[in-house]
Design an enzyme around this catalytic site. Structure first.
Site, PDB file in Angstrom:
ATOM      1  N   THR A 111       0.854  -1.189   0.000  1.00  0.00           N
ATOM      2  CA  THR A 111       0.000   0.000   0.000  1.00  0.00           C
ATOM      3  C   THR A 111       0.886   1.234   0.000  1.00  0.00           C
ATOM      4  O   THR A 111       1.996   1.208   0.547  1.00  0.00           O
ATOM      5  CB  THR A 111      -0.932   0.033   1.237  1.00  0.00           C
ATOM      6  OG1 THR A 111      -1.664   1.278   1.240  1.00  0.00           O
ATOM      7  CG2 THR A 111      -0.170  -0.066   2.544  1.00  0.00           C
TER       8      THR A 111
ATOM      9  N   ASP B 243      -8.422  -2.675  -0.178  1.00  0.00           N
ATOM     10  CA  ASP B 243      -9.118  -1.662  -0.960  1.00  0.00           C
ATOM     11  C   ASP B 243     -10.378  -1.245  -0.214  1.00  0.00           C
ATOM     12  O   ASP B 243     -11.077  -2.086   0.357  1.00  0.00           O
ATOM     13  CB  ASP B 243      -9.471  -2.213  -2.353  1.00  0.00           C
ATOM     14  CG  ASP B 243      -9.679  -1.082  -3.337  1.00  0.00           C
ATOM     15  OD1 ASP B 243      -8.772  -0.237  -3.470  1.00  0.00           O
ATOM     16  OD2 ASP B 243     -10.752  -1.020  -3.966  1.00  0.00           O
TER      17      ASP B 243
ATOM     18  N   TYR C 157     -11.852  10.348   4.367  1.00  0.00           N
ATOM     19  CA  TYR C 157     -13.222  10.763   4.647  1.00  0.00           C
ATOM     20  C   TYR C 157     -13.567  10.752   6.136  1.00  0.00           C
ATOM     21  O   TYR C 157     -14.720  11.009   6.502  1.00  0.00           O
ATOM     22  CB  TYR C 157     -14.199   9.833   3.908  1.00  0.00           C
ATOM     23  CG  TYR C 157     -14.090   9.875   2.399  1.00  0.00           C
ATOM     24  CD1 TYR C 157     -14.675  10.907   1.669  1.00  0.00           C
ATOM     25  CD2 TYR C 157     -13.406   8.882   1.696  1.00  0.00           C
ATOM     26  CE1 TYR C 157     -14.579  10.947   0.278  1.00  0.00           C
ATOM     27  CE2 TYR C 157     -13.314   8.915   0.302  1.00  0.00           C
ATOM     28  CZ  TYR C 157     -13.902   9.941  -0.393  1.00  0.00           C
ATOM     29  OH  TYR C 157     -13.812   9.987  -1.768  1.00  0.00           O
TER      30      TYR C 157
END
Ligand code: ITT
Length: 190
Positions: A7, A65, A149
């Site tokens: 990642t 993901d 977010y």
């Protein structure tokens, strides 16, 4: 045991470490990248990415993901959460939802995070582990912690960005990595 986590997102590594270390799993980041399929299903994206990274590195790997599905926006941004975050970001999401109230008839601010951990070793089919959490989109960003977010996604009135370590007990990622850790434990690897 040690597992390589492919990642580019160091926040994910910190969270995966907080979730997995108490279970005897050491997470080692590798940011070599992998091709991200443009697919509607994040599980396919994670499976393909894990298989590709395992072949390239010649060892067992995980990728992860995440998708964000906002009900009143018919599941937008879904698997395209990274692109949307990089383009319109949290202010853009809040603007799209300006006229959406919590209320009856599905016209509400509910949203779900899905996290898929994809595991693969060279020569085997990838295996996926899913975690999901449902909350709502806040009316404004709140909190300094977390990433992405987190300031606009709240559970029971508290945004993920305001939770501190508690995020790692309740999040989509907490659930997907806990499933992965349980599976490793079941194989006798931890
Ligand atoms: P890698 O693909 O390199 O792992 P990424 O940040 O691109 O890192 P994703 O595609 O999975 O990861 O992330 C999709 C978007 O969702 C991205 O903008 C993230 O910042 C955001 N995101 C992922 N997990 C999140 C979380 O726990 N809280 C808030 N936002 C998150």
């Amino acid at each position: 045991m040690k597992i390589t986590f492919v990642t580019g997102n160091s926040h994910k590594v910190e969270e995966a470490t907080a979730i997995c270390a108490p279970r005897g799993i050491t997470i080692v980041q590798n940011d070599c990248g992998y091709p991200e399929l443009q697919e509607d299903d994040v599980a396919l994206v994670a499976a393909y990415g894990a298989a590709h990274a395992a072949d390239r590195l010649g060892s067992a790997v995980i990728v992860e993901d995440t998708g964000l599905y906002i009900d009143s926006l018919r599941g937008f941004p879904g698997p395209y959460a990274a692109y949307v975050y990089d383009t319109i970001g949290n202010p853009g999401i809040l603007a799209l939802m300006r006229d959406i109230d919590d209320g009856v008839g599905g016209n509400d601010r509910s949203a779900t995070f899905r996290s898929i951990v994809g595991y693969c070793e060279p020569g085997i089919e990838p295996i996926t582990f899913e975690g999901a959490v449902t909350g709502r989109i806040a009316y404004a960003g709140v909190g300094e912690g977390g990433f992405g977010y987190d300031p606009i996604f709240e559970i029971d009135g508290v945004t993920l960005a305001s939770m501190g370590e508690e995020k790692n007990n309740v999040s989509h990622r907490a659930k997907s990595f806990a499933k992965f850790a349980d599976w490793l434990f079941g194989r006798g690897e931890v």
